[in-house]
Motif scaffolding. Structure first.
Motif, PDB file in Angstrom:
ATOM      1  N   GLN A   1       6.415  70.823 -59.335  1.00  0.00           N
ATOM      2  CA  GLN A   1       6.476  72.258 -59.081  1.00  0.00           C
ATOM      3  C   GLN A   1       7.192  72.548 -57.750  1.00  0.00           C
ATOM      4  N   VAL A   2       7.766  73.731 -57.664  1.00  0.00           N
ATOM      5  CA  VAL A   2       8.374  74.198 -56.414  1.00  0.00           C
ATOM      6  C   VAL A   2       7.852  75.621 -56.182  1.00  0.00           C
ATOM      7  N   PRO A   3       6.834  75.758 -55.331  1.00  0.00           N
ATOM      8  CA  PRO A   3       6.244  77.078 -55.106  1.00  0.00           C
ATOM      9  C   PRO A   3       7.225  78.057 -54.456  1.00  0.00           C
ATOM     10  N   SER A   4       7.030  79.340 -54.742  1.00  0.00           N
ATOM     11  CA  SER A   4       7.901  80.363 -54.163  1.00  0.00           C
ATOM     12  C   SER A   4       7.812  80.350 -52.642  1.00  0.00           C
ATOM     13  N   SER A   5       6.652  79.982 -52.078  1.00  0.00           N
ATOM     14  CA  SER A   5       6.520  79.920 -50.620  1.00  0.00           C
ATOM     15  C   SER A   5       7.451  78.860 -50.030  1.00  0.00           C
ATOM     16  N   THR A   6       7.672  77.773 -50.758  1.00  0.00           N
ATOM     17  CA  THR A   6       8.590  76.725 -50.300  1.00  0.00           C
ATOM     18  C   THR A   6      10.031  77.235 -50.355  1.00  0.00           C
ATOM     19  N   LEU A   7      10.379  77.942 -51.418  1.00  0.00           N
ATOM     20  CA  LEU A   7      11.725  78.521 -51.524  1.00  0.00           C
ATOM     21  C   LEU A   7      11.958  79.544 -50.416  1.00  0.00           C
ATOM     22  N   ASP A   8      10.948  80.347 -50.120  1.00  0.00           N
ATOM     23  CA  ASP A   8      11.058  81.331 -49.023  1.00  0.00           C
ATOM     24  C   ASP A   8      11.294  80.623 -47.693  1.00  0.00           C
ATOM     25  N   PHE A   9      10.604  79.501 -47.461  1.00  0.00           N
ATOM     26  CA  PHE A   9      10.765  78.716 -46.242  1.00  0.00           C
ATOM     27  C   PHE A   9      12.214  78.267 -46.083  1.00  0.00           C
ATOM     28  N   VAL A  10      12.811  77.773 -47.161  1.00  0.00           N
ATOM     29  CA  VAL A  10      14.203  77.297 -47.122  1.00  0.00           C
ATOM     30  C   VAL A  10      15.139  78.456 -46.809  1.00  0.00           C
ATOM     31  N   LYS A  11      14.949  79.577 -47.487  1.00  0.00           N
ATOM     32  CA  LYS A  11      15.821  80.743 -47.289  1.00  0.00           C
ATOM     33  C   LYS A  11      15.700  81.310 -45.873  1.00  0.00           C
ATOM     34  N   GLN A  12      14.494  81.239 -45.306  1.00  0.00           N
ATOM     35  CA  GLN A  12      14.296  81.710 -43.925  1.00  0.00           C
ATOM     36  C   GLN A  12      15.077  80.862 -42.927  1.00  0.00           C
ATOM     37  N   LYS A  13      15.403  79.641 -43.301  1.00  0.00           N
ATOM     38  CA  LYS A  13      16.203  78.757 -42.449  1.00  0.00           C
ATOM     39  C   LYS A  13      17.700  79.013 -42.619  1.00  0.00           C
ATOM     40  N   GLY A  14      18.049  79.991 -43.493  1.00  0.00           N
ATOM     41  CA  GLY A  14      19.448  80.321 -43.720  1.00  0.00           C
ATOM     42  C   GLY A  14      20.165  79.366 -44.661  1.00  0.00           C
ATOM     43  N   VAL A  15      19.391  78.674 -45.490  1.00  0.00           N
ATOM     44  CA  VAL A  15      19.954  77.685 -46.414  1.00  0.00           C
ATOM     45  C   VAL A  15      19.745  78.174 -47.844  1.00  0.00           C
ATOM     46  N   ASP A  16      20.804  78.113 -48.654  1.00  0.00           N
ATOM     47  CA  ASP A  16      20.687  78.423 -50.078  1.00  0.00           C
ATOM     48  C   ASP A  16      19.984  77.257 -50.764  1.00  0.00           C
ATOM     49  N   VAL A  17      19.333  77.539 -51.879  1.00  0.00           N
ATOM     50  CA  VAL A  17      18.592  76.484 -52.575  1.00  0.00           C
ATOM     51  C   VAL A  17      18.788  76.601 -54.083  1.00  0.00           C
ATOM     52  N   LYS A  18      18.917  75.444 -54.737  1.00  0.00           N
ATOM     53  CA  LYS A  18      18.994  75.368 -56.198  1.00  0.00           C
ATOM     54  C   LYS A  18      17.912  74.406 -56.651  1.00  0.00           C
ATOM     55  N   VAL A  19      17.141  74.806 -57.662  1.00  0.00           N
ATOM     56  CA  VAL A  19      16.070  73.988 -58.209  1.00  0.00           C
ATOM     57  C   VAL A  19      16.411  73.707 -59.657  1.00  0.00           C
ATOM     58  N   LEU A  20      16.541  72.410 -59.997  1.00  0.00           N
ATOM     59  CA  LEU A  20      16.996  72.016 -61.328  1.00  0.00           C
ATOM     60  C   LEU A  20      16.248  70.768 -61.808  1.00  0.00           C
ATOM     61  N   GLN A  21      16.307  70.527 -63.105  1.00  0.00           N
ATOM     62  CA  GLN A  21      15.857  69.259 -63.669  1.00  0.00           C
ATOM     63  C   GLN A  21      16.673  68.170 -62.977  1.00  0.00           C
ATOM     64  N   THR A  22      16.098  67.002 -62.716  1.00  0.00           N
ATOM     65  CA  THR A  22      16.729  66.030 -61.821  1.00  0.00           C
ATOM     66  C   THR A  22      18.126  65.587 -62.253  1.00  0.00           C
ATOM     67  N   GLU A  23      18.353  65.319 -63.522  1.00  0.00           N
ATOM     68  CA  GLU A  23      19.706  64.904 -63.933  1.00  0.00           C
ATOM     69  C   GLU A  23      20.726  66.002 -63.634  1.00  0.00           C
ATOM     70  N   LYS A  24      20.350  67.255 -63.904  1.00  0.00           N
ATOM     71  CA  LYS A  24      21.232  68.392 -63.616  1.00  0.00           C
ATOM     72  C   LYS A  24      21.375  68.586 -62.108  1.00  0.00           C
ATOM     73  N   ALA A  25      20.272  68.364 -61.367  1.00  0.00           N
ATOM     74  CA  ALA A  25      20.306  68.511 -59.914  1.00  0.00           C
ATOM     75  C   ALA A  25      21.250  67.493 -59.291  1.00  0.00           C
ATOM     76  N   VAL A  26      21.195  66.243 -59.757  1.00  0.00           N
ATOM     77  CA  VAL A  26      22.076  65.197 -59.222  1.00  0.00           C
ATOM     78  C   VAL A  26      23.535  65.523 -59.540  1.00  0.00           C
ATOM     79  N   ALA A  27      23.804  65.996 -60.754  1.00  0.00           N
ATOM     80  CA  ALA A  27      25.178  66.365 -61.128  1.00  0.00           C
ATOM     81  C   ALA A  27      25.684  67.498 -60.227  1.00  0.00           C
ATOM     82  N   GLU A  28      24.858  68.495 -59.982  1.00  0.00           N
ATOM     83  CA  GLU A  28      25.235  69.624 -59.129  1.00  0.00           C
ATOM     84  C   GLU A  28      25.443  69.161 -57.687  1.00  0.00           C
TER      85      GLU A  28
END
Length: 122
Positions: free
Chosen positions: A76-103
């Protein structure tokens, strides 16, 4: 410094180009990689990825973070974790691992300052 390519991925095994280690789960960033040891932060599939799991990678000067949730997306990737990343000024993509590695590899190949955390099993 460029982000290292993920050379191979299979269930429970990841290889990063230029690194002699094989990882089960790993963190990568421009110029480096290491094992992602969930015991360091008490992470488990639920509630999932914690801000503390990502802090090290976020401090490496990345513009984008790719999170691989596992082969069956059990992590799981909680919305609070995504908010933490965005607050650091970093874009984030959450994907199934094979798709994440390809991206991640696509972005790294384009010279982007990309980091990633990848779970290679469930």
């Amino acid at each position: 410094m460029s982000s290292p390519e993920i050379a191979s991925l299979s269930w429970g095994h990841m290889k990063v180009k230029g690194c002699s280690s094989t990882y089960k789960d790993c963190k990568v960033w421009p110029g480096g990689s290491r094992a992602w040891d969930w015991r360091e932060t008490g992470t488990d599939h639920y509630p999932g990825v914690q801000p503390a799991d990502l802090d090290e990678v976020l401090k490496k000067g990345i513009d984008l973070l790719v999170i691989g949730r596992g082969m069956s997306e059990a992590l799981q990737v909680p919305s609070s974790t995504l908010d933490f990343v965005k607050q650091k000024g970093v874009d984030v993509k959450v994907l199934q691992t094979e798709k994440a590695v390809a991206e991640y590899n696509k972005l790294a190949g384009q010279g982007a300052k990309v980091g990633g955390v990848f779970h290679s099993t469930c």
